[in-house]
Design a protein around this motif. Structure first.
Motif, mmCIF file in Angstrom:
data_model
loop_
_atom_site.group_PDB
_atom_site.id
_atom_site.type_symbol
_atom_site.label_atom_id
_atom_site.label_comp_id
_atom_site.label_asym_id
_atom_site.label_seq_id
_atom_site.Cartn_x
_atom_site.Cartn_y
_atom_site.Cartn_z
ATOM 1 N N SER A 2 2.321 1.982 -3.372
ATOM 2 C CA SER A 2 1.368 2.405 -4.396
ATOM 3 C C SER A 2 1.365 3.918 -4.554
ATOM 4 O O SER A 2 0.868 4.434 -5.561
ATOM 5 N N VAL B 158 0.833 -1.198 0.000
ATOM 6 C CA VAL B 158 0.000 0.000 0.000
ATOM 7 C C VAL B 158 0.871 1.253 0.000
ATOM 8 O O VAL B 158 0.590 2.226 -0.719
ATOM 9 N N THR C 281 -3.845 -2.327 -3.969
ATOM 10 C CA THR C 281 -4.312 -1.496 -2.864
ATOM 11 C C THR C 281 -5.821 -1.307 -2.912
ATOM 12 O O THR C 281 -6.516 -1.383 -1.885
#
Length: 287
Positions: free
Chosen positions: A33, A30, A253
């Motif tokens: 990203s 995450v 994500t």
């Protein structure tokens, strides 16, 4: 008064390490990203440009929409079939072919996906050839694509959903059903008014499980998909072969956020239903 058993510090540490091992990679994914660099392993600063790039990627968006359609449709049909099969195995325990039926229902769970996909592909080809010879025309709806993938995913999901529904029905107290039967209620009314609401949390869990299995499947889909019908896992695997793409981090994500939201909502719904059932049962006992 009973006391809850104490958990040793060693077990707490092992639980913590296990959770860290499972969730730290997701947290890292995450974080990356939002990486400005095209290299997914090198931090180049905070940026959301890859989210914009993903929203402009028609290939990924079309594959995601196709995967979502197949997952929802196959899970809905699998839930209906799973409820019927689970009810037959849990309530109608003695009928001719019971053992064979139970084995055939659970077979897709233990069968390798390669064998399942190949067998379904051969079946579809044979059925399509037979229909073409019978009607002397093309059978376009059996061409490899949405419908064939839907059939494969429904077969796979139904086996798991049947196990979930059957387990819930076996554990279910039949006193309410027997009381309704004594009062003259018909079996169909008992099923829809009493049994079905009691197994609703299991149905919701089975539906979410079916969506997860469908979205995660690659092997069976590879056999049953055709040109222009690539699902999201297929697109991801094809892109990873050419190297890691930051858009894959963004896509992962978004999937994590959606799945996490669904899991939290499902758990909240099931806990709320269980609490309401306990209150209703207490009110009945008091009365």
């Amino acid at each position: 008064m009973t006391h809850a058993p104490k958990i040793s510090p060693f077990l707490k540490i092992m639980l913590f390490l296990g959770l860290v091992f499972l969730y730290i990679p997701l947290v890292i994914l995450v974080i990356y990203s939002f990486n400005d660099s095209k290299l997914v392993t090198v931090w180049g600063g905070f940026s959301t440009k890859w989210y914009g790039r993903l929203l402009e990627n028609e290939q990924i968006l079309d594959a995601a929409w196709l995967s979502l359609q197949i997952a929802v449709c196959s899970s809905l049909v699998a839930v209906v079939l799973g409820v019927l099969a689970g009810y037959a195995l849990a309530r109608i325990r003695r009928f001719r072919g019971n053992t064979l039926f139970a084995s055939m229902v659970s077979a897709p769970m233990v069968m390798p996906d390669v064998i399942t996909g190949l067998s379904m592909l051969l079946l579809i080809i044979q059925v399509q050839a037979s229909l073409q010879a019978l009607f002397h025309s093309e059978v376009a709806w059996l061409d490899r694509g949405f419908f064939t993938i839907f059939l494969g995913h429904t077969t796979l999901c139904m086996a798991y959903i049947t196990v979930v529904i059957r387990s819930r029905l076996v554990e279910l107290d039949q006193s309410l059903e027997e009381a309704a039967m004594d009062l003259g209620a018909r079996p169909m009314k008992i099923f829809f008014v009493i049994t079905l609401p009691l197994v609703a949390p299991a149905i919701a869990s089975g539906f979410l499980l079916g969506i997860t299995l469908s979205l995660d499947d690659v092997v069976i889909t590879s056999f049953l998909s055709g040109p222009g019908s690539s699902t999201l896992p297929q697109v991801i695997f094809s892109k990873i072969r050419l190297g890691l793409d930051p858009q894959m981090n963004v896509l992962a994500t978004i999937v994590i956020a959606l799945v996490g939201t669904l899991v939290i909502a499902a758990n909240y719904f099931m806990l709320r239903q269980a609490t309401r059932r306990e209150r209703e049962m207490q009110a009945v006992y008091k009365a």
